[in-house]
Design an enzyme around this catalytic site. Structure first.
Site, PDB file in Angstrom:
ATOM      1  N   LYS A  76       0.859  -1.184   0.000  1.00  0.00           N
ATOM      2  CA  LYS A  76       0.000   0.000   0.000  1.00  0.00           C
ATOM      3  C   LYS A  76       0.890   1.226   0.000  1.00  0.00           C
ATOM      4  O   LYS A  76       2.008   1.196   0.529  1.00  0.00           O
ATOM      5  CB  LYS A  76      -0.871   0.024   1.260  1.00  0.00           C
ATOM      6  CG  LYS A  76      -2.065   0.932   1.147  1.00  0.00           C
ATOM      7  CD  LYS A  76      -3.185   0.216   0.410  1.00  0.00           C
ATOM      8  CE  LYS A  76      -4.489   0.920   0.460  1.00  0.00           C
ATOM      9  NZ  LYS A  76      -5.575  -0.024   0.127  1.00  0.00           N
TER      10      LYS A  76
HETATM   11  N1  GLU Z   1      -7.206   0.129  -3.162  1.00  0.00           N
HETATM   12  C1  GLU Z   1      -7.983  -1.055  -3.387  1.00  0.00           C
HETATM   13  C2  GLU Z   1      -7.990  -1.934  -2.152  1.00  0.00           C
HETATM   14  O1  GLU Z   1      -7.822  -1.476  -1.041  1.00  0.00           O
HETATM   15  C3  GLU Z   1      -7.579  -1.771  -4.662  1.00  0.00           C
HETATM   16  C4  GLU Z   1      -6.190  -2.272  -4.724  1.00  0.00           C
HETATM   17  C5  GLU Z   1      -5.777  -2.809  -6.087  1.00  0.00           C
HETATM   18  O2  GLU Z   1      -6.581  -2.834  -6.991  1.00  0.00           O
HETATM   19  O3  GLU Z   1      -4.604  -3.190  -6.216  1.00  0.00           O
HETATM   20  O4  GLU Z   1      -8.243  -3.107  -2.216  1.00  0.00           O
END
Ligand code: GLU
Length: 409
Positions: free
Chosen positions: A102
């Site tokens: 993240k």
């Molecule tokens: N931000 C989204 C999540 O928390 C999507 C992450 C992604 O598609 O890699 O799952």
């Protein structure tokens, strides 16, 4: 309790059932790499601003790392660390070949012009481009970022590494993005709510719903659930909550937002606060905005029997235990909102094959992946008489541990 501590509590509940030794717990919970970077940027008024950006790469045991990029004023290392580990468990629960990561920048995106946002994004990529890429770590949208941000990231990353649209997902559909990616997280929440009610013999048409947040997740969940004949009695955004007994006209609310930019001033409902929305007398609650909104302070007032976590981490660890003891069924974030990363995976697969799927194929495959994961989590929870969250963590932890064992530490 800070965000990362809460994830540790959830992890440990599952690790206890798995009788996992302490050193293995440490191995699986510690992030592989945490990067903090300076993002100096010239603002439109000519002034220099210095922002702080993060990318936490939690685990690559099951594949390249994957996870969104958040622009929000509350972003800090602890939050990004928590969200990175949630991505590891999320990708493992739905069994797609990724690890977890993240990123984020501590900034208020509402105060930025489009050009400022672009400069910040490109500068951030300058700082992290070496540690991300299609086989290493693939960012995606999250709070405060969208397909336009992803297009800038791709363009900046490709300046260093050459053409490779699989370096990022959540791109604009006409620019190597996947059809159905934008709706996927919300749609997934709706699909899972439907599955849960089916299991519990509860008719969607008799199900009163409150959705907190009408952004990418909440609005698409509302649309899908409205089409599936749920009664959506309350929605909300930053301007407040909107309630109508018997159900809101969701298509109308969606076009209102399209025209006005937010729900502010929406007339065909009674205004309520975002806090009051959580405690409405409804059957199903879907917190799809910020983390940490259901706490020890308000858990006693929550009346819903079912909760679907559209947001990441909306329920504090202690409140979660209270809800379980009270018999409230919670579909946890690592399953509930996994539709987004699942269609990100489809986007990455399509990019790597230079082939584009039609929307039906994306939707069918999404349904298939989420249904399989849901059935597995449901069965594990029933078998051990534990919450869906602990069951989902157990499945995720088992898969990550197995991959680690197979590849050697
Ligand atoms: N931000 C989204 C999540 O928390 C999507 C992450 C992604 O598609 O890699 O799952």
């Amino acid at each position: 309790m800070k965000a990362n501590e809460a994830v540790q509590v959830f992890f440990n509940r599952a690790a206890d059932i798995l009788e996992m030794p302490e050193n293995q717990r440490r191995l699986l919970t510690t992030a592989m790499r945490e990067v903090t970077v300076e993002v100096p940027v010239e603002m439109d008024n000519g002034e220099l601003d210095v922002l702080i950006g993060y990318r936490v790469q939690h685990s690559n045991a099951r594949g390249p790392m994957k996870g969104g990029l958040r622009y929000h004023w509350e972003v800090d290392l602890d939050e990004v660390r928590a969200l990175a580990s949630l991505m590891t468990w999320k990708t493992a629960v739905v069994n797609i070949p990724y690890g977890g990561a993240k990123g984020g920048i501590c900034v208020d995106p509402r105060k930025l012009s489009r050009k400022e946002k672009e400069r910040i994004t490109r500068k951030f990529v300058d700082q992290i481009h070496e540690i991300v890429g299609p086989d290493k770590d693939i960012p995606a949208p999250d709070m405060g970022t969208n397909s336009e941000t992803m297009a800038w990231i791709r363009n900046q990353w490709e300046k260093y590494h050459g053409f490779n649209p699989a370096c990022i997902t959540g791109k604009p559909v006409e620019d190597y993005g996947a059809k159905g990616r934008e709706e996927a997280t919300g749609r997934g929440c709706g699909i899972l709510a439907f599955k849960m009610l089916q299991r519990l013999n509860h008719d969607p048409r008799q199900t009163r719903v409150a959705i907190q947040g009408f952004g990418n997740v909440g609005s698409h969940a509302a649309k899908y659930m409205y089409e599936s004949e749920f009664k959506i009695e309350a929605i909300s955004d930053i301007s407040g909550g909107y309630y109508r007994e018997g159900g809101l006209d969701i298509p109308e609310a969606l076009s209102y937002v399209l025209e006005n930019g937010s729900l502010a001033g929406y007339q065909n409902a009674d205004p309520i606060s975002n806090e009051a929305l959580l405690c409405l007398d409804v059957d199903l609650l879907m917190p799809s905005a910020l983390g940490g909104v259901i706490t020890e302070d308000n858990v006693a007032d929550i009346k819903a029997k079912y909760i679907v976590e559209g947001a990441n981490g909306p329920i504090h660890a202690n409140a979660d235990e209270t809800l379980f003891k009270r018999g409230v069924t919670v579909i946890p974030d690592i399953l509930a909102n996994a539709g987004g990363v699942t269609v990100s995976y489809f986007e990455w697969v399509q990019n790597r094959q230079y082939y584009s799927w039609d929307l039906n194929r994306v939707r069918q495959q999404l349904d298939h992946v989420l249904t399989s994961a849901f059935e597995e989590v449901w069965q594990t929870a029933n078998e051990h008489k534990i919450s869906l969250r602990t069951a989902a963590f157990m499945i995720g932890i088992r898969r990550v541990m197995r991959a680690t064992e197979l590849s050697g530490i």
